[in-house]
Design a protein around this motif. Structure first.
Motif, PDB file in Angstrom:
ATOM      1  N   HIS A   1      33.373  27.291  41.314  1.00  0.00           N
ATOM      2  CA  HIS A   1      34.051  27.307  42.672  1.00  0.00           C
ATOM      3  C   HIS A   1      35.413  27.460  42.572  1.00  0.00           C
ATOM      4  N   SER A   2      36.031  28.274  41.771  1.00  0.00           N
ATOM      5  CA  SER A   2      37.488  28.152  41.698  1.00  0.00           C
ATOM      6  C   SER A   2      38.385  28.597  42.878  1.00  0.00           C
ATOM      7  N   ASP A   3      39.401  28.065  43.233  1.00  0.00           N
ATOM      8  CA  ASP A   3      40.138  28.354  44.480  1.00  0.00           C
ATOM      9  C   ASP A   3      41.472  29.163  44.296  1.00  0.00           C
ATOM     10  N   PRO A   4      41.696  30.147  44.670  1.00  0.00           N
ATOM     11  CA  PRO A   4      42.871  31.205  44.277  1.00  0.00           C
ATOM     12  C   PRO A   4      43.775  30.919  45.439  1.00  0.00           C
ATOM     13  N   SER A   5      43.713  29.962  46.310  1.00  0.00           N
ATOM     14  CA  SER A   5      44.663  29.785  47.188  1.00  0.00           C
ATOM     15  C   SER A   5      45.900  29.027  46.765  1.00  0.00           C
ATOM     16  N   THR A   6      45.747  28.234  45.701  1.00  0.00           N
ATOM     17  CA  THR A   6      47.103  27.572  45.111  1.00  0.00           C
ATOM     18  C   THR A   6      47.560  28.441  43.861  1.00  0.00           C
ATOM     19  N   PRO A   7      48.785  28.565  43.353  1.00  0.00           N
ATOM     20  CA  PRO A   7      49.234  29.150  42.421  1.00  0.00           C
ATOM     21  C   PRO A   7      48.362  28.761  40.949  1.00  0.00           C
ATOM     22  N   LYS A   8      48.050  27.468  40.843  1.00  0.00           N
ATOM     23  CA  LYS A   8      47.384  27.196  39.656  1.00  0.00           C
ATOM     24  C   LYS A   8      45.956  27.767  39.546  1.00  0.00           C
ATOM     25  N   GLY A   9      45.221  27.799  40.849  1.00  0.00           N
ATOM     26  CA  GLY A   9      44.193  28.061  40.915  1.00  0.00           C
ATOM     27  C   GLY A   9      43.831  29.652  40.671  1.00  0.00           C
ATOM     28  N   LEU A  10      44.886  30.265  41.362  1.00  0.00           N
ATOM     29  CA  LEU A  10      45.113  31.805  41.194  1.00  0.00           C
ATOM     30  C   LEU A  10      45.070  32.245  39.689  1.00  0.00           C
ATOM     31  N   GLN A  11      45.955  31.315  38.948  1.00  0.00           N
ATOM     32  CA  GLN A  11      45.960  31.748  37.514  1.00  0.00           C
ATOM     33  C   GLN A  11      44.749  31.414  36.934  1.00  0.00           C
ATOM     34  N   ASP A  12      44.042  30.389  37.207  1.00  0.00           N
ATOM     35  CA  ASP A  12      42.912  30.230  36.731  1.00  0.00           C
ATOM     36  C   ASP A  12      41.800  31.237  36.809  1.00  0.00           C
ATOM     37  N   GLN A  13      41.792  31.610  38.157  1.00  0.00           N
ATOM     38  CA  GLN A  13      40.840  32.757  38.397  1.00  0.00           C
ATOM     39  C   GLN A  13      41.194  34.230  37.607  1.00  0.00           C
ATOM     40  N   ALA A  14      42.510  34.428  37.493  1.00  0.00           N
ATOM     41  CA  ALA A  14      42.889  35.482  36.696  1.00  0.00           C
ATOM     42  C   ALA A  14      42.439  35.419  35.338  1.00  0.00           C
ATOM     43  N   GLY A  15      42.623  34.177  34.674  1.00  0.00           N
ATOM     44  CA  GLY A  15      42.122  33.886  33.434  1.00  0.00           C
ATOM     45  C   GLY A  15      40.701  34.307  33.288  1.00  0.00           C
ATOM     46  N   LEU A  16      39.780  33.908  34.163  1.00  0.00           N
ATOM     47  CA  LEU A  16      38.586  34.244  34.230  1.00  0.00           C
ATOM     48  C   LEU A  16      38.051  35.689  34.241  1.00  0.00           C
ATOM     49  N   LEU A  17      38.919  36.476  35.018  1.00  0.00           N
ATOM     50  CA  LEU A  17      38.806  37.901  35.237  1.00  0.00           C
ATOM     51  C   LEU A  17      39.319  38.653  33.774  1.00  0.00           C
TER      52      LEU A  17
ATOM     53  N   MET B   1      28.943  31.510  40.823  1.00  0.00           N
ATOM     54  CA  MET B   1      29.024  30.249  40.246  1.00  0.00           C
ATOM     55  C   MET B   1      30.338  30.067  40.394  1.00  0.00           C
ATOM     56  N   ALA B   2      31.430  30.965  39.887  1.00  0.00           N
ATOM     57  CA  ALA B   2      32.976  30.876  39.904  1.00  0.00           C
ATOM     58  C   ALA B   2      33.792  31.056  41.367  1.00  0.00           C
ATOM     59  N   GLY B   3      32.700  31.450  42.226  1.00  0.00           N
ATOM     60  CA  GLY B   3      33.280  31.500  43.895  1.00  0.00           C
ATOM     61  C   GLY B   3      34.207  32.521  43.856  1.00  0.00           C
ATOM     62  N   LEU B   4      33.927  33.878  43.239  1.00  0.00           N
ATOM     63  CA  LEU B   4      34.709  34.911  43.266  1.00  0.00           C
ATOM     64  C   LEU B   4      34.396  35.684  44.791  1.00  0.00           C
ATOM     65  N   LYS B   5      35.087  36.706  45.282  1.00  0.00           N
ATOM     66  CA  LYS B   5      34.950  37.235  46.672  1.00  0.00           C
ATOM     67  C   LYS B   5      33.467  37.403  47.088  1.00  0.00           C
ATOM     68  N   ALA B   6      32.976  36.632  48.017  1.00  0.00           N
ATOM     69  CA  ALA B   6      31.243  36.945  48.081  1.00  0.00           C
ATOM     70  C   ALA B   6      30.917  37.990  48.975  1.00  0.00           C
ATOM     71  N   THR B   7      31.429  39.039  48.732  1.00  0.00           N
ATOM     72  CA  THR B   7      31.036  40.269  49.474  1.00  0.00           C
ATOM     73  C   THR B   7      30.490  41.312  48.780  1.00  0.00           C
TER      74      THR B   7
ATOM     75  N   LYS C   1      42.813  44.133  41.198  1.00  0.00           N
ATOM     76  CA  LYS C   1      42.907  44.930  42.539  1.00  0.00           C
ATOM     77  C   LYS C   1      41.526  44.632  43.650  1.00  0.00           C
ATOM     78  N   VAL C   2      40.326  44.409  42.810  1.00  0.00           N
ATOM     79  CA  VAL C   2      39.127  44.345  43.604  1.00  0.00           C
ATOM     80  C   VAL C   2      39.119  42.966  44.425  1.00  0.00           C
ATOM     81  N   GLN C   3      39.885  42.076  43.642  1.00  0.00           N
ATOM     82  CA  GLN C   3      39.699  40.582  44.108  1.00  0.00           C
ATOM     83  C   GLN C   3      40.942  40.262  45.243  1.00  0.00           C
ATOM     84  N   TYR C   4      41.921  40.962  44.800  1.00  0.00           N
ATOM     85  CA  TYR C   4      43.211  40.551  45.777  1.00  0.00           C
ATOM     86  C   TYR C   4      43.869  41.679  46.233  1.00  0.00           C
ATOM     87  N   HIS C   5      44.361  41.358  47.527  1.00  0.00           N
ATOM     88  CA  HIS C   5      45.075  42.689  48.269  1.00  0.00           C
ATOM     89  C   HIS C   5      46.252  41.818  48.833  1.00  0.00           C
ATOM     90  N   PRO C   6      47.404  41.807  48.635  1.00  0.00           N
ATOM     91  CA  PRO C   6      47.665  42.639  47.591  1.00  0.00           C
ATOM     92  C   PRO C   6      47.769  41.706  46.325  1.00  0.00           C
TER      93      PRO C   6
END
Ligand SMILES: Nc1ncnc2c1ncn2[C@@H]1O[C@H](COP(=O)(O)OP(=O)(O)OP(=O)(O)O)[C@@H](O)[C@H]1O
Length: 746
Positions: free
Chosen positions: A530-546, A612-618, A697-702
């Motif tokens: 359930h990574s959280d991209p709303s903080t810079p560190k969480g965003l960096q983490d999620q980018a690492g997963l991608l 599990m990682a909580g990426l955009k669930a649509t 690009k799929v996960q974040y706009h912009p």
């Protein structure tokens, strides 16, 4: 190679003739009545094409009422007709092949050289106009059914009489070769592997090539079978019905290689069925091809293991003898005129070896020309050969009737001192081992070669230059018939596609692989829970997963795909040499048959990791991410295929692939963002780079600036186009590399 007919005549100096005459072996025995008749016939006429065609048409009509009689074997059309019953057919067939053989022998061989012709062993009495059937009890049941487990004619399991395979006549092919030389350059120095080998084999005969290891048997066999690939220079002439080799001959030649080249995970029946579907002519229906497969399975005594996997180093499968029989079945299924076998008995016990040689006899009796190399035959095996070529270090020590080999060596002063298997004696001589052998004092490397040259070679070579007593039509049938494919391109593609899926389903759906993917995805899911991209560190983490997803599904496909062509090289070589299919059909089938299985595991992976990682669930985000991963996998596969196809060597390919994959990963845009301009172009070649950007690009706009500097706000078309270009480009490169690879028959 030039035609034998174009070769200048050899020295016919009087001295040579005189010496040859005086040193000749035993005088020819008086001809038998069958021979006399045959001789009279051959003196008056030659076997005409029309004659063969008539017989073939008759024979076909009687065995396959509905099958077209067009393209008779002798007329240059389709020679692959088959029958499964009808004794008359069999008699006609045997009569024709034996008659041709006798006629040919008459002109080509010495008067004494009547080998075990079909007539002799079957008890036929051949005449110009007909034949008398043989007495039924001349062969033992074991001989009639060389692989019958129970040595009788009943199929125990079915309780029905066992079928004896009956093949329709093929174009009889007389093989002649004179002064065949083969040289290779070893470290810049030319080395002569074969130095002037001459000989012949007629329809109905089994010619054995014997000699110590390294004496050149396989090389000679490959040259005769038109399968020489590699850097060597071939000289001399090899002719088939007095015509030189041409590609259309491929469909009349069966070639059983020394190594068993078979798919490990296919069953015996599947292996033979695919061979039948690919190799048998278009004129046969699928059902007829399948029936033919069943006939072959029964004839080779493989019915009990027909549903067993072939097996290999890591998978238990059929026995060595059964595997060898499958290899033979793969070749005789096309009803070839010429059958070449490279050490078909090596590694087998003497009974199985004898059965295989008996099988070769049966095949020869059907009018085929059989040439086999043999390493160390037992005396029982040795006596089953009609003709023998003995090689020693690439030189010809003997060519002639197998039964006359011992008298010949006695005549030049070489005799065994103890009771000895003739094959063992001959191999000892060829090896220079003179234990328990009485030899002339002057015996050295050259003695045997010179003795043969002086006593026999001249006459034998002269006979080879005599034209065959066959009609011009029959000769030109060899050269004029077009190279034909057994099936259409689409059929080839679909057969190869199904075969590919069957062969590899075990690898892909193995529990090991599924466990590997599930374990990796669960660990990733837990680490990025359930990574959280709303903080810079969480965003960096999620980018690492991608980025990891982009690398993971770039890395695996490359390393799976690089093995594709190097591993199948032997099979591809063998099947292309036999003209089984077009390279384009194989290539497309091989690359697409992996796709369904290759795309199955990433789906499991993505379902687990994504949620599990909580990426955009649509649904849209999930499917676009999935699609991106698919593109990455197919592009990465393309790179693996291209590397494998261009190097065709697993070690070299693995080394190049690891350097390339690492470079692409580093240039992927995650580890280093400010790349020096002179090397920044590298990232455009990296599929990791494009996949990573698409996933972002799929996960974040912009896409936030901290992830990638100045990323344009587009819909990702550039990355998709780049990946599609790689998918196509790498595959084109792989195909071109394979095309360039020389197969044995090209
Ligand atoms: N392309 C090549 N380059 C270098 N040497 C070669 C090449 N082809 C064949 N040879 C050599 O030629 C010799 C004959 O090889 P070949 O395989 O024909 O022997 P063989 O009689 O079939 O042996 P075996 O019974 O062990 O299979 C060997 O010494 C082999 O190393």
């Amino acid at each position: 190679m030039e035609s034998i007919m174009e070769k200048p005549m050899m020295d016919t100096g009087g001295g040579m003739i005189e010496r040859t005459k005086s040193d000749q072996l035993a005088p020819p025995p008086p001809p038998s009545s069958a021979q006399s008749l045959s001789r009279t016939a051959s003196a008056e006429t030659v076997l005409s094409t029309a004659d063969v065609t008539t017989t073939t048409s008759l024979s076909r009509k009687s065995s396959f009422g509905k099958r077209s009689a067009s393209g008779g074997a002798g007329a240059g059309g389709n020679s692959h007709g088959y029958s499964s019953s009808n004794n008359n057919n069999s008699h006609i067939r045997k009569s024709r092949s034996a008659q041709l053989k006798l006629e040919m022998e008459d002109l080509v061989s010495s008067g004494a050289a009547l080998s075990r012709a079909s007539s002799a062993s079957l008890g036929f009495s051949f005449t110009f106009t007909g034949f008398t059937p043989p007495p039924q009890d001349t062969m033992s049941s074991a001989e009639l059914h060389p692989f019958s487990d129970d040595d009788n004619t009943m199929d125990i399991e079915a309780g029905t009489p066992r079928k004896k395979l009956m093949t329709e006549p093929t174009l009889p092919i007389y093989l002649k070769f004179a002064e065949v030389k083969y040289k290779v350059a070893v470290k810049g120095t030319p080395r002569e592997i074969l130095s002037g080998i001459s000989g012949s084999a007629a329809p109905g005969e089994v010619l054995a090539l014997m000699g110590p290891s390294g004496s050149g048997k396989t090389t000679l066999l490959s040259i005769l079978g038109g399968r020489v690939a590699g850097p060597g220079d071939v000289e001399g002439c090899v002719s088939y019905n007095d015509e030189p080799y041409c590609k259309s001959l491929n469909r009349r030649i069966g070639f059983v290689t020394q190594d068993d080249v078979l798919f490990t995970h296919l069953t015996v029946k599947e292996t033979l069925t695919y061979a039948a579907l690919l190799r048998l002519p278009r004129t046969m229906t699928r059902q007829e091809k399948e029936e033919r497969t069943i006939d072959i399975i029964y004839e080779l005594g493989l019915e009990r293991c027909q549903d067993t996997m072939i097996g290999g180093s890591f998978v238990r499968g059929v026995s060595g003898g059964e595997r060898k029989r499958v290899c033979i079945g793969n070749e005789i299924i096309i009803n070839p005129s010429l059958l070449f076998l490279d050490e078909p008995t090596s590694g087998l016990d003497s009974t199985t070896a004898l059965r295989i040689i008996q099988l070769l006899h049966d095949i020869a009796e059907d009018g085929k020309t059989v040439i086999t190399t043999i390493h160390q035959p037992s005396s029982r095996l040795f006596h089953k050969f009609d003709k023998l070529i003995l090689l020693g270090r690439g030189s010809l020590l003997y060519f002639g009737k197998a039964s006359e080999a011992m008298p010949y060596f006695q005549s030049i002063g070489c005799t065994p001192l103890i009771a000895m298997n003739p094959a063992e004696f001959l191999l000892d001589l060829a090896n220079g081992n003179t234990t328990d052998v009485s030899v002339p004092s002057e015996l050295d490397d050259k003695y045997l070669v010179d003795a043969y040259e002086n006593r026999v070679a001249y006459k034998a070579k002269k006979q080879l230059l005599d034209p065959l007593p066959i009609s011009d039509d029959m000769k030109t049938t060899i050269t004029s018939s077009k190279r034909e494919w057994g099936t259409s391109w689409w059929q080839q593609y679909s057969i190869l596609f199904c075969r590919g899926i069957k062969e590899r389903r075990h690898d892909y759906l193995s529990w090991m692989r599924i466990t590997q993917v599930i374990a990796t995805s669960v660990i990733l899911g837990l680490l990025w829970w359930h990574s959280d991209p709303s903080t810079p560190k969480g965003l960096q983490d999620q980018a690492g997963l991608l980025f990891f997803i982009a690398v993971f599904w770039g890395f695996f496909p490359v390393f799976t795909a690089i093995f594709t062509f190097p591993q199948e090289r032997a099979m591809l070589n063998k099947e292309r040499a036999a003209d089984m299919y077009k390279l384009s059909a194989y290539f497309l089938a091989r690359t697409t048959s992996d796709l369904p299985l290759d795309l199955f595991l990433p789906v499991i992976f993505m379902v687990i990791v994504y949620f599990m990682a909580g990426l955009k669930a649509t649904a849209a985000h999930f499917f676009l991410s999935m699609l991106t991963v698919f593109l990455s996998i197919i592009a990465a596969q393309g790179l693996g295929l291209a590397i494998g196809a261009s190097l065709l060597d697993i070690k070299k390919a693995t080394t190049l692939a690891s350097v390339t994959v690492m470079t692409f990963m580093l240039a992927g845009g995650f580890f280093v963002k400010r790349v020096p301009p002179f090397i920044s172009w590298l990232r455009y070649l990296s599929f990791n780079y494009h996949t990573y950007r698409l996933l972002l690009k799929v996960q974040y706009h912009p896409v936030p600036d901290i992830l990638i500097n100045a990323i344009p706000l587009d819909n990702g078309v550039t990355e998709v186009v780049a990946l599609v270009a790689m998918i196509i480009g790498y595959r084109v490169l792989a195909y071109m590399s394979l095309r360039r690879t020389k197969t044995s028959a090209s």
